[in-house]
Scaffold this active site. Structure first.
Site, short mmCIF file in Angstrom:
data_model
loop_
_atom_site.label_atom_id
_atom_site.label_comp_id
_atom_site.label_asym_id
_atom_site.label_seq_id
_atom_site.Cartn_x
_atom_site.Cartn_y
_atom_site.Cartn_z
N ARG A 210 0.85 -1.19 0.00
CA ARG A 210 0.00 0.00 0.00
C ARG A 210 0.89 1.24 0.00
O ARG A 210 1.69 1.45 0.92
CB ARG A 210 -0.93 0.02 1.21
CG ARG A 210 -1.87 1.23 1.18
CD ARG A 210 -2.84 1.26 2.32
NE ARG A 210 -3.64 2.47 2.24
CZ ARG A 210 -3.82 3.33 3.24
NH1 ARG A 210 -3.26 3.11 4.43
NH2 ARG A 210 -4.55 4.42 3.08
N HIS A 256 -3.34 10.95 0.51
CA HIS A 256 -3.08 10.51 1.88
C HIS A 256 -2.62 11.73 2.68
O HIS A 256 -1.42 11.96 2.86
CB HIS A 256 -2.01 9.42 1.88
CG HIS A 256 -1.91 8.67 3.18
ND1 HIS A 256 -2.06 7.30 3.25
CD2 HIS A 256 -1.68 9.07 4.45
CE1 HIS A 256 -1.92 6.90 4.50
NE2 HIS A 256 -1.68 7.97 5.25
N GLU A 302 -8.75 8.53 5.49
CA GLU A 302 -9.23 9.04 6.77
C GLU A 302 -9.73 10.48 6.74
O GLU A 302 -9.28 11.33 7.51
CB GLU A 302 -8.14 8.91 7.83
CG GLU A 302 -7.71 7.49 8.11
CD GLU A 302 -6.69 7.39 9.24
OE1 GLU A 302 -6.57 6.30 9.82
OE2 GLU A 302 -6.02 8.40 9.53
N ASN A 437 -8.65 1.60 8.68
CA ASN A 437 -7.43 1.68 9.47
C ASN A 437 -7.82 1.47 10.93
O ASN A 437 -8.65 2.22 11.46
CB ASN A 437 -6.76 3.04 9.30
CG ASN A 437 -6.30 3.29 7.88
OD1 ASN A 437 -6.23 2.37 7.06
ND2 ASN A 437 -5.99 4.54 7.57
N TYR A 439 -6.41 0.68 14.97
CA TYR A 439 -5.31 0.59 15.92
C TYR A 439 -5.77 0.23 17.33
O TYR A 439 -5.18 -0.62 17.98
CB TYR A 439 -4.54 1.91 15.94
CG TYR A 439 -3.83 2.19 14.64
CD1 TYR A 439 -2.58 1.63 14.39
CD2 TYR A 439 -4.41 2.98 13.65
CE1 TYR A 439 -1.93 1.85 13.18
CE2 TYR A 439 -3.77 3.21 12.45
CZ TYR A 439 -2.53 2.65 12.22
OH TYR A 439 -1.90 2.86 11.02
N GLU A 511 -4.64 -0.43 7.36
CA GLU A 511 -3.60 -0.11 8.32
C GLU A 511 -3.89 -0.83 9.62
O GLU A 511 -5.01 -0.79 10.13
CB GLU A 511 -3.49 1.40 8.61
CG GLU A 511 -2.99 2.24 7.46
CD GLU A 511 -2.89 3.72 7.81
OE1 GLU A 511 -2.80 4.05 9.02
OE2 GLU A 511 -2.91 4.55 6.90
#
Length: 599
Positions: A210, A256, A302, A437, A439, A511
């Site tokens: 990516r 991005h 995002e 994404n 986390y 991600e």
């Protein structure tokens, strides 16, 4: 370690990393002393434990090593370790084994599937361990599943003033106020070392990378009229060709975070809806130039995180509206609205003019987390739903159904922009897939006083994210090497949520990763193995339960520039040594990922 009601609470299932550790069962004392760093280690039957269970303690290191394969293969045995495993390995492995040992190199680190609870750091119930005992092999994932790693142009390319690249909005911010801002233009140097970097990616065994394209590198002032930078165009041609020549599929993000500074200065960036036309021109250039080889496009990364951080909370914004005081923000919603229109316009362009002949797919990437109620109160249950709608629904409701969530319309009112009827038709269904994404996750607490809502939450959601719940517990475990709360079950929850609410779309996990800034040697990122393994486990569990996951990308392939943290956080599974000519070296977690992908 705790023993509560006959259940054993401990950390993770693992294999050869036990090496020089002693083991005890359910509170029984070993005959040999355990190092202070080790809380306790066990080998236990796959049943509810009691104090009468026999001990499987192995009294010496060599005996443990020779027995390990037998123990691992036994259907009646689980091997469990504790929270301080990284400290143990750092301080003891090199005392016992030579540098050629598998324990030192990390090639044979094998982590089995883990289920977390919401109790205390590094704890999970034995019942969860039994439920998720077998770690999935690569071959158990769907055919053509993409296993990759990712970066972005801004964060790894360097060469900020080379090859005709124009300044971006982040160049200006970083140079003025960021840690390592002076190093940003020259560090990592993916632009000049891309061939070497592709070989490192090939070593990992990934089948997809990516990456993103820098708008400023191909269109220095952001416009076709201002001129196409052929050096920049050629760089991405060379990178894409190099990836393909080495069996690696490019997975390309068009925007991005970063875009040309000229667009910001002349138009006020995404506050101005006319940016849609410039973005469309930029996308058309990319589709024409690279679309014969790029089959996976993401339009934006995002957008709601940009709205929240830069515009609602004013981070890295020289001229924010005063809504940090008034709590009545408008710009954040305007910016995200224009991001969504840019996305939908690019998808329409691609589908009408390129997709049929090029055979690719196009989607967008959102930031995500799972919100669990702070308590059993109905108001906290509703708060979790609101935070989900204000983070995930803010983007996905429009691109799937054509408008914002009803709760956002109610709470934001006329500060939330409206789509025209034509825009609704263009926006609805404007995804071939969704990238997420992920986390970490939080608890959600009902909060009517907006002055108590800070950091990254949306003032209008009337809810606050919390690390601890009403009982003082937190989700998953606290990773001491990154100061991060790790809740891999949250990824599973999000995947299920998207499946159920948004018509079971194709999803890529674009991600997923953890930093390594609180360790002496960044190559010994053993904590990252646990993180990646648990999230891969929950990814496979989601697939088994009907979620259409098409790929998983570790963040990050290489160490990256992480904005206000500079280069300090060591996100890469390929470490970049800033003290040794930017030498690249795979970390232990990178070697573990390689082993997983090749067995």
């Amino acid at each position: 370690m705790h023993n509560q009601g006959g259940k054993l609470y401990t950390t993770i299932i693992t294999g050869y990393v036990l090496c020089d550790m002693l083991m005890v069962l359910n509170g029984l004392k070993p005959s040999l002393a355990i190092p202070n760093e080790v809380e306790s280690l066990v080998v236990a039957r796959k049943t509810t434990l009691s104090s009468s269970e026999p001990s499987y303690s192995i009294q010496v290191v060599n005996a443990l090593l020779t027995q390990m394969d037998k123990l691992k293969s036994s259907p009646n045995v689980i091997i469990l370790t504790t929270s301080n495993i990284t400290a143990v390995i750092d301080s003891h492995l090199h005392k016992t084994f030579s540098s050629s040992s598998d324990c030192v190199t990390g090639f044979r680190l094998s982590t089995a599937q883990i289920g977390e609870t919401t109790t205390s750091p590094y704890d999970s119930s034995l019942g969860d361990q039994q439920k998720f005992y077998h770690f999935p092999k690569r071959e158990s994932f769907p055919p053509n599943f993409l296993f990759g790693a990712g970066t972005s142009a801004l964060q790894v390319e360097g060469a900020a003033s080379e090859g005709g690249r124009g300044p971006g909005i982040w160049d200006d911010r970083i140079n003025r106020s960021f840690i390592d801002g002076d190093k940003f233009p020259t560090m990592i140097q993916h632009y000049n070392r891309y061939k070497e970097d592709v070989q490192h990616l090939k070593y990992l065994g990934i089948n997809s990378y990516r990456m993103s394209i820098s708008w400023s590198r191909v269109l220095p002032d952001g416009t076709i009229k201002g001129g196409v930078n052929l050096e920049g165009v050629d760089f991405y041609n060379h990178l894409i060709n190099e990836l393909l020549a080495n069996g690696i599929t490019p997975f390309v993000t068009i925007l991005h975070f970063d875009y040309p500074l000229a667009i910001q200065k002349n138009l006020h960036g995404f506050l101005n809806s006319s940016i849609v036309n410039y973005y469309k021109d930029y996308c058309e250039l990319l589709f024409k130039t690279y679309g014969d080889r790029v089959k996976h496009w993401t339009t934006v990364n995002e957008p709601q995180i940009v709205g929240l951080f830069t515009y609602m909370h004013g981070y890295d914004n020289d001229d924010p509206e005063p809504c940090q005081a008034t709590k009545l923000c408008k710009q954040a919603y305007t910016v995200v609205h224009n991001y969504i229109l840019c996305h939908a316009t690019a998808v329409k362009l691609y589908r009408e003019n390129f997709q049929a002949t090029q055979g690719g797919e196009i989607g967008l990437v959102i930031g995500s987390e799972s919100f669990e109620p702070y308590s059993s109160k109905l108001e906290d249950v509703a708060a979790a739903d609101r935070l989900t709608d204000f983070l995930i629904g803010w983007i996905l409701d429009p691109v799937v159904y054509g408008d914002y969530p009803k709760i956002m319309r109610e709470l934001v009112g006329n500060r939330l922009p409206n789509f025209t009827e034509d825009e609704k038709k263009m926006v609805a269904g404007s995804i071939d897939f969704i990238g997420i994404n992920y986390y970490t996750s939080h608890f959600a607490k009902h909060e009517t006083n907006k002055t108590n809502i800070t950091l990254s939450d949306n003032y209008d959601a009337l809810a606050r994210s919390e690390d601890f719940n009403a009982e003082g517990n937190y989700l998953g475990y606290l990773d001491k090497r990154s100061h991060t709360f790790v809740y891999s079950e949250g990824l599973y929850n999000i995947l299920q949520h998207i499946k159920k609410k948004y018509q079971n779309p194709k999803i890529y996990i674009t991600e997923n990763g953890i930093p390594s800034f609180n360790i002496t040697n960044p190559l010994k990122d053993i904590h990252r193995i646990k993180y990646l393994a648990t999230h891969l486990n929950y990814t496979k569990a989601a697939i088994d339960n009907g979620v259409r996951v098409g790929g998983y990308f570790v963040w990050a392939a290489f160490d990256t520039f992480e904005f206000r943290a500079g280069f300090s956080q060591n996100w890469g599974i390929i470490h970049v040594d800033f003290k040794n000519n930017l030498k690249r070296c795979p970390t232990i977690a990178g070697k573990w990922y390689k082993r997983f992908l090749n067995t």
